[in-house]
Design a protein around this motif. Structure first.
Motif, PDB file in Angstrom:
ATOM      1  N   ARG A  25       0.883  -1.170   0.000  1.00 15.56           N
ATOM      2  CA  ARG A  25       0.000   0.000   0.000  1.00 15.56           C
ATOM      3  C   ARG A  25       0.918   1.216   0.000  1.00 15.56           C
ATOM      4  O   ARG A  25       1.462   1.594   1.033  1.00 15.56           O
ATOM      5  CB  ARG A  25      -0.896   0.012   1.237  1.00 15.56           C
ATOM      6  CG  ARG A  25      -1.820  -1.197   1.340  1.00 15.56           C
ATOM      7  CD  ARG A  25      -2.680  -1.094   2.584  1.00 15.56           C
ATOM      8  NE  ARG A  25      -3.288  -2.359   2.921  1.00 15.56           N
ATOM      9  CZ  ARG A  25      -4.413  -2.824   2.400  1.00 15.56           C
ATOM     10  NH1 ARG A  25      -5.054  -2.085   1.515  1.00 15.56           N
ATOM     11  NH2 ARG A  25      -4.902  -3.990   2.755  1.00 15.56           N
ATOM     12  N   VAL A  26       1.069   1.835  -1.149  1.00 17.43           N
ATOM     13  CA  VAL A  26       2.106   2.855  -1.285  1.00 17.43           C
ATOM     14  C   VAL A  26       1.529   4.259  -1.355  1.00 17.43           C
ATOM     15  O   VAL A  26       2.093   5.140  -1.984  1.00 17.43           O
ATOM     16  CB  VAL A  26       2.990   2.573  -2.521  1.00 17.43           C
ATOM     17  CG1 VAL A  26       3.798   1.320  -2.315  1.00 17.43           C
ATOM     18  CG2 VAL A  26       2.143   2.455  -3.782  1.00 17.43           C
ATOM     19  N   PRO A  78       4.421   3.677 -13.599  1.00 15.50           N
ATOM     20  CA  PRO A  78       4.685   5.034 -14.097  1.00 15.50           C
ATOM     21  C   PRO A  78       3.693   6.062 -13.558  1.00 15.50           C
ATOM     22  O   PRO A  78       2.483   5.834 -13.559  1.00 15.50           O
ATOM     23  CB  PRO A  78       4.546   4.878 -15.622  1.00 15.50           C
ATOM     24  CG  PRO A  78       4.876   3.442 -15.880  1.00 15.50           C
ATOM     25  CD  PRO A  78       4.340   2.692 -14.688  1.00 15.50           C
ATOM     26  N   GLY A  79       4.244   7.176 -13.094  1.00 20.34           N
ATOM     27  CA  GLY A  79       3.425   8.266 -12.609  1.00 20.34           C
ATOM     28  C   GLY A  79       2.962   8.112 -11.175  1.00 20.34           C
ATOM     29  O   GLY A  79       2.384   9.054 -10.617  1.00 20.34           O
ATOM     30  N   ARG A  80       3.188   6.944 -10.570  1.00 21.64           N
ATOM     31  CA  ARG A  80       2.685   6.721  -9.220  1.00 21.64           C
ATOM     32  C   ARG A  80       3.749   6.206  -8.254  1.00 21.64           C
ATOM     33  O   ARG A  80       3.782   6.598  -7.100  1.00 21.64           O
ATOM     34  CB  ARG A  80       1.524   5.725  -9.249  1.00 21.64           C
ATOM     35  CG  ARG A  80       0.240   6.303  -9.805  1.00 21.64           C
ATOM     36  CD  ARG A  80      -0.888   5.300  -9.677  1.00 21.64           C
ATOM     37  NE  ARG A  80      -2.181   5.915  -9.795  1.00 21.64           N
ATOM     38  CZ  ARG A  80      -3.331   5.278  -9.646  1.00 21.64           C
ATOM     39  NH1 ARG A  80      -3.325   3.986  -9.379  1.00 21.64           N
ATOM     40  NH2 ARG A  80      -4.493   5.905  -9.758  1.00 21.64           N
ATOM     41  N   TRP A  81       4.599   5.307  -8.729  1.00 21.95           N
ATOM     42  CA  TRP A  81       5.490   4.609  -7.799  1.00 21.95           C
ATOM     43  C   TRP A  81       6.747   4.207  -8.547  1.00 21.95           C
ATOM     44  O   TRP A  81       6.688   3.585  -9.593  1.00 21.95           O
ATOM     45  CB  TRP A  81       4.769   3.380  -7.239  1.00 21.95           C
ATOM     46  CG  TRP A  81       5.598   2.451  -6.404  1.00 21.95           C
ATOM     47  CD1 TRP A  81       5.946   1.175  -6.721  1.00 21.95           C
ATOM     48  CD2 TRP A  81       6.155   2.706  -5.119  1.00 21.95           C
ATOM     49  NE1 TRP A  81       6.687   0.615  -5.708  1.00 21.95           N
ATOM     50  CE2 TRP A  81       6.831   1.537  -4.708  1.00 21.95           C
ATOM     51  CE3 TRP A  81       6.152   3.823  -4.273  1.00 21.95           C
ATOM     52  CZ2 TRP A  81       7.493   1.458  -3.488  1.00 21.95           C
ATOM     53  CZ3 TRP A  81       6.817   3.731  -3.056  1.00 21.95           C
ATOM     54  CH2 TRP A  81       7.467   2.564  -2.677  1.00 21.95           C
ATOM     55  N   HIS A 130       4.189  -4.378 -10.005  1.00 22.55           N
ATOM     56  CA  HIS A 130       4.206  -2.916  -9.963  1.00 22.55           C
ATOM     57  C   HIS A 130       4.984  -2.424  -8.750  1.00 22.55           C
ATOM     58  O   HIS A 130       5.682  -1.405  -8.819  1.00 22.55           O
ATOM     59  CB  HIS A 130       2.780  -2.371  -9.922  1.00 22.55           C
ATOM     60  CG  HIS A 130       2.106  -2.373 -11.262  1.00 22.55           C
ATOM     61  ND1 HIS A 130       0.751  -2.486 -11.417  1.00 22.55           N
ATOM     62  CD2 HIS A 130       2.615  -2.282 -12.516  1.00 22.55           C
ATOM     63  CE1 HIS A 130       0.445  -2.455 -12.700  1.00 22.55           C
ATOM     64  NE2 HIS A 130       1.564  -2.346 -13.387  1.00 22.55           N
ATOM     65  N   TYR A 131       4.856  -3.128  -7.629  1.00 20.36           N
ATOM     66  CA  TYR A 131       5.568  -2.686  -6.430  1.00 20.36           C
ATOM     67  C   TYR A 131       7.076  -2.778  -6.637  1.00 20.36           C
ATOM     68  O   TYR A 131       7.817  -1.861  -6.267  1.00 20.36           O
ATOM     69  CB  TYR A 131       5.160  -3.533  -5.228  1.00 20.36           C
ATOM     70  CG  TYR A 131       5.897  -3.145  -3.965  1.00 20.36           C
ATOM     71  CD1 TYR A 131       5.575  -1.979  -3.277  1.00 20.36           C
ATOM     72  CD2 TYR A 131       6.944  -3.927  -3.483  1.00 20.36           C
ATOM     73  CE1 TYR A 131       6.264  -1.609  -2.138  1.00 20.36           C
ATOM     74  CE2 TYR A 131       7.644  -3.566  -2.336  1.00 20.36           C
ATOM     75  CZ  TYR A 131       7.294  -2.408  -1.669  1.00 20.36           C
ATOM     76  OH  TYR A 131       7.986  -2.032  -0.552  1.00 20.36           O
ATOM     77  N   THR A 169      -6.282  -0.351  -1.934  1.00 18.47           N
ATOM     78  CA  THR A 169      -5.840  -1.724  -2.151  1.00 18.47           C
ATOM     79  C   THR A 169      -4.354  -1.743  -2.511  1.00 18.47           C
ATOM     80  O   THR A 169      -3.827  -0.789  -3.085  1.00 18.47           O
ATOM     81  CB  THR A 169      -6.643  -2.381  -3.283  1.00 18.47           C
ATOM     82  OG1 THR A 169      -6.509  -1.599  -4.478  1.00 18.47           O
ATOM     83  CG2 THR A 169      -8.112  -2.454  -2.913  1.00 18.47           C
ATOM     84  N   PRO A 170      -3.670  -2.829  -2.166  1.00 20.01           N
ATOM     85  CA  PRO A 170      -2.244  -2.910  -2.510  1.00 20.01           C
ATOM     86  C   PRO A 170      -2.043  -3.069  -4.013  1.00 20.01           C
ATOM     87  O   PRO A 170      -2.865  -3.669  -4.702  1.00 20.01           O
ATOM     88  CB  PRO A 170      -1.779  -4.170  -1.761  1.00 20.01           C
ATOM     89  CG  PRO A 170      -3.014  -4.987  -1.567  1.00 20.01           C
ATOM     90  CD  PRO A 170      -4.145  -4.020  -1.428  1.00 20.01           C
ATOM     91  N   ILE A 171      -0.951  -2.503  -4.517  1.00 22.08           N
ATOM     92  CA  ILE A 171      -0.633  -2.683  -5.933  1.00 22.08           C
ATOM     93  C   ILE A 171      -0.049  -4.082  -6.122  1.00 22.08           C
ATOM     94  O   ILE A 171       0.314  -4.757  -5.163  1.00 22.08           O
ATOM     95  CB  ILE A 171       0.346  -1.595  -6.426  1.00 22.08           C
ATOM     96  CG1 ILE A 171       1.658  -1.637  -5.642  1.00 22.08           C
ATOM     97  CG2 ILE A 171      -0.281  -0.230  -6.329  1.00 22.08           C
ATOM     98  CD1 ILE A 171       2.698  -0.659  -6.143  1.00 22.08           C
TER      99      ILE A 171
END
Length: 679
Positions: free
Chosen positions: A63-64, A81-84, A75-76, A69-71
């Motif tokens: 949960r970033v 892109p654009g988020r994390w 992705h984690y 909800t957790p990615i």
């Protein structure tokens, strides 16, 4: 077990290898200070250590900060892109270097090293955890098991935490789950044993039931578990959203404060005049908004198509133009003439009619009904079929008003909405005029506008998160209702065969064992709760000594705290400041750590975030020297003043600084303990 070093490399904000030497820490000198400005990499270091123990499969770690909800694991680790940015340092994609975090310790004269490594594999990644002893990998031993035994994943939040967030432990609504505390205090094996016994008992209970009933119960139990799982998931997502709302609210306050600091001030007369204009506009907007809310929503939909309204009116009016109901008209034409003819034959003396006379009379009665307005072909509109005549008439009157006055009413609505737009524009302009009057330079004005844009975006996100919290709460309630319904189905089905169950010896023994375990668990939990409560009140007496608001704390069977003042009156949870909640949370962590008796390091990010000066001194002299060995503190550059550092200087083993030029290439460098900022 003595911890000797932490290493991070190519992970989060850290590019090259950084090593934190923990050797030499002792009960007398237990503190490692790692200073860094905001954004330098303190949270990256904390997350890297958590990642060592939890791995990328942990939902809470993924949960970033966006959404409830957790990615995904991909992705984690690889980024979104654009988020994390991901686990890998953002300059490592070309070199394909692995990301790693390691912890070293000694035990019984032997050296150990646990290391978690991530490697890119195209659009995927590999993750490995190894544990070595004296440089040799341990064969035949699961590294995850070793790490889990050292620090079970449920306990990670108690040892590595953010000072801005730990007050949630003191809040029952967003507090730590009971299972974590039970694991910390050595009760989880009992919970597991009770669950296994319960599962065994249910299997034996159902063994004597008919196959059809057993299948129905099993399905209901599966659905019940699914409903409870969904309810718990919704609750966890709600908790995560509430934590995000708290963070956004802090961000909003910070932006608003920074924006207000740009104001240089104007004359008090001008300020009153401009502020008065804004207040008048606010009052007008509020009054108009109430009128719009009362009138527009109920009528506006009909004014969008007045032709359709008029057609609906004609349909209702035609319906009411008839003097008889459609079903009654059909009945009169089909049944009444025949009944009338039969009645004539039943008179005394009877009226005898020939067949031709009977047909003629029936035909004449139908003609008279039609002349009276009872149409045999009348068909009642199905939309109006369920309405009584009085409601149908009221509906006709409403549609009549809409059809005749619709254009005028629509024009009034347009005028109200236009007026609202005008007032809102004037309000916005008046606020801009006040802001411009207080901003004397173009640079300050540009900065103010940028902050205002960010503030607006934050407020929008806050509203969205609040809506999501409501949705999650409603979802949880719905799932719990469904679970309750399923539990009732199970009870109903089992009740039909109560005698079979009563004679089921294996089931009865299982129930007795389960009850015995539950009694033992409750007794053990009560003993532990009393011990933890005693530790907790000792710590509260130290950390909250200057406070007149809270003098004692009581724990319930779920380890939820209730607070009491000097008069033993309960203190409302929401009346306690964020800073005091943090002190209470630290008291709880301290008491739990004492009870758990695990020789593990404690890592605290932003340890003094919301603590006032008086209580900081208590943390410095009472909590930090005893909180852990080692205790790794990650303060900001300005968080610990020279005066405050002097209070713990003799407890500090080593000092480091996170250096991060440009914000993307952090490295940890040892600095003298008497250097700038540490003296």
């Amino acid at each position: 077990m003595i911890f000797t070093a932490i290493e991070v490399e190519n992970i989060f904000a850290y590019h090259d290898e950084s090593r934190i030497d923990l050797s030499g820490c002792s009960p007398e000198r237990n503190i490692i200070l790692i200073r860094g400005r905001n954004g330098a990499g303190k949270t990256s270091l904390l997350n890297a250590i958590k990642l060592l123990f939890l791995g990328s499969k942990d939902d809470n770690l993924r949960r970033v900060g966006f959404g409830g909800t957790p990615i995904s694991k991909n992705h984690y680790v690889l980024g979104q892109p654009g988020r994390w940015y991901g686990v890998f340092h953002n300059e490592s994609s070309a070199s394909n270097r692995p990301a790693r975090v390691a912890l070293e310790w000694t035990d019984g004269g032997q050296s150990f090293k646990a290391q978690r490594i991530f490697r890119r594999a195209g659009r995927e990644f590999t993750e490995s955890l190894t544990v070595t002893r004296n440089g040799v990998a341990l064969d035949g031993i699961d590294s995850e098991t070793i790490i889990s035994q050292m620090l079970p994943r449920e306990l990670v939040p108690f040892f590595f935490f953010d000072g801005e967030q730990i007050q949630s432990i003191a809040d029952a609504e967003i507090g730590r789950e009971q299972v974590e505390i039970e694991r910390l205090l050595g009760l989880s094996f009992l919970v597991h044993l009770i669950n296994e016994t319960d599962s065994y008992s249910k299997q034996k209970k159902q063994a004597g039931l008919p196959d059809l009933v057993r299948a129905k119960i099993v399905k209901a139990e599966n659905d019940h578990r699914a409903a409870m799982f969904d309810a718990e998931a919704a609750d966890r997502e709600r908790i995560a959203l509430e934590e995000e709302v708290l963070a956004l609210d802090r961000q909003k306050q910070s932006l608003d404060g920074e924006r207000n600091r740009l104001r240089t001030g104007i004359s008090e007369t001008d300020r009153r005049r401009m502020s008065g204009r804004i207040a008048v506009l606010d009052s007008q907007i509020e009054t108009l908004a109430l009128e719009i809310a009362e009138e527009v929503p109920t009528d506006a939909i009909w004014f969008a198509n007045l032709d359709l309204v008029r057609r609906a009116f004609r349909t209702i009016d035609t319906q009411l133009a008839s003097s008889a109901d459609g079903q009654l008209a059909d009945y009169l034409h089909r049944q009444f003439p025949g009944v009338l003819v039969d009645t004539l034959g039943e008179l005394d003396p009877p009226v005898a009619l020939s067949e031709d006379q009977r047909r003629a009379l029936v035909l004449r009665v139908k003609e008279m009904l039609q002349q009276a307005g009872v149409d045999p072909d009348f068909a009642r509109d199905p939309i109006l079929a369920s309405l009584p005549p009085r409601q149908t008439k009221a509906l006709r009157d409403k549609f009549l008003a809409w059809s005749e006055q619709g254009e005028a009413l629509a024009a009034r609505h347009v005028d109200m909405l236009s007026e609202m737009r005008k007032l809102s524009s004037e309000r916005l302009q008046a606020q801009r005029d006040l802001d411009d009057a207080e901003l004397t330079t173009d640079e300050a004005r540009r900065h103010f506008e940028a902050l205002s844009t960010r503030l607006t975006a934050t407020e929008i996100e806050l509203r969205e998160k609040s809506t999501q919290i409501t949705e999650k709460r409603l979802s949880q309630q719905g799932k719990l209702r469904r679970a309750s319904e399923l539990a009732e189905i199970i009870r109903h089905e089992e009740a039909q065969f109560a005698e079979v169950t009563r004679l089921n010896t294996a089931y009865q023994y299982g129930i007795r064992v389960k009850r015995a375990l539950e009694d033992f668990r409750d007794k053990r939990r009560r003993q532990i709760r009393i011990a933890v409560e005693a530790h907790l009140n000792e710590r509260v007496a130290i950390l909250l000594a200057p406070s007149e608001l809270i003098k004692s704390v009581r724990l319930d069977d779920q380890f939820v705290m209730t607070y009491f003042d000097t008069q033993h009156n309960e203190v409302a949870r929401h009346s306690i400041s964020a800073g005091m909640r943090q002190l209470l949370a630290m008291s709880m962590l301290w008491a739990l750590k004492d009870r758990a008796d695990r020789p593990l390091p404690i890592v605290i990010d932003t340890p003094l975030g919301r603590i006032d000066k008086q209580n900081r001194a208590l943390l410095m002299t009472e909590y930090f020297p005893k909180a852990g060995n080692p205790l790794v503190l990650l303060p900001t550059n300005s968080e610990i003043s020279d005066e405050e550092y002097a209070q713990i200087a003799d407890k500090v083993c080593r000092c480091y600084e996170i250096r991060n030029e440009g914000g993307h290439d952090a490295r940890i460098a040892e600095v003298p303990s008497n250097g700038p900022g540490f003296r």
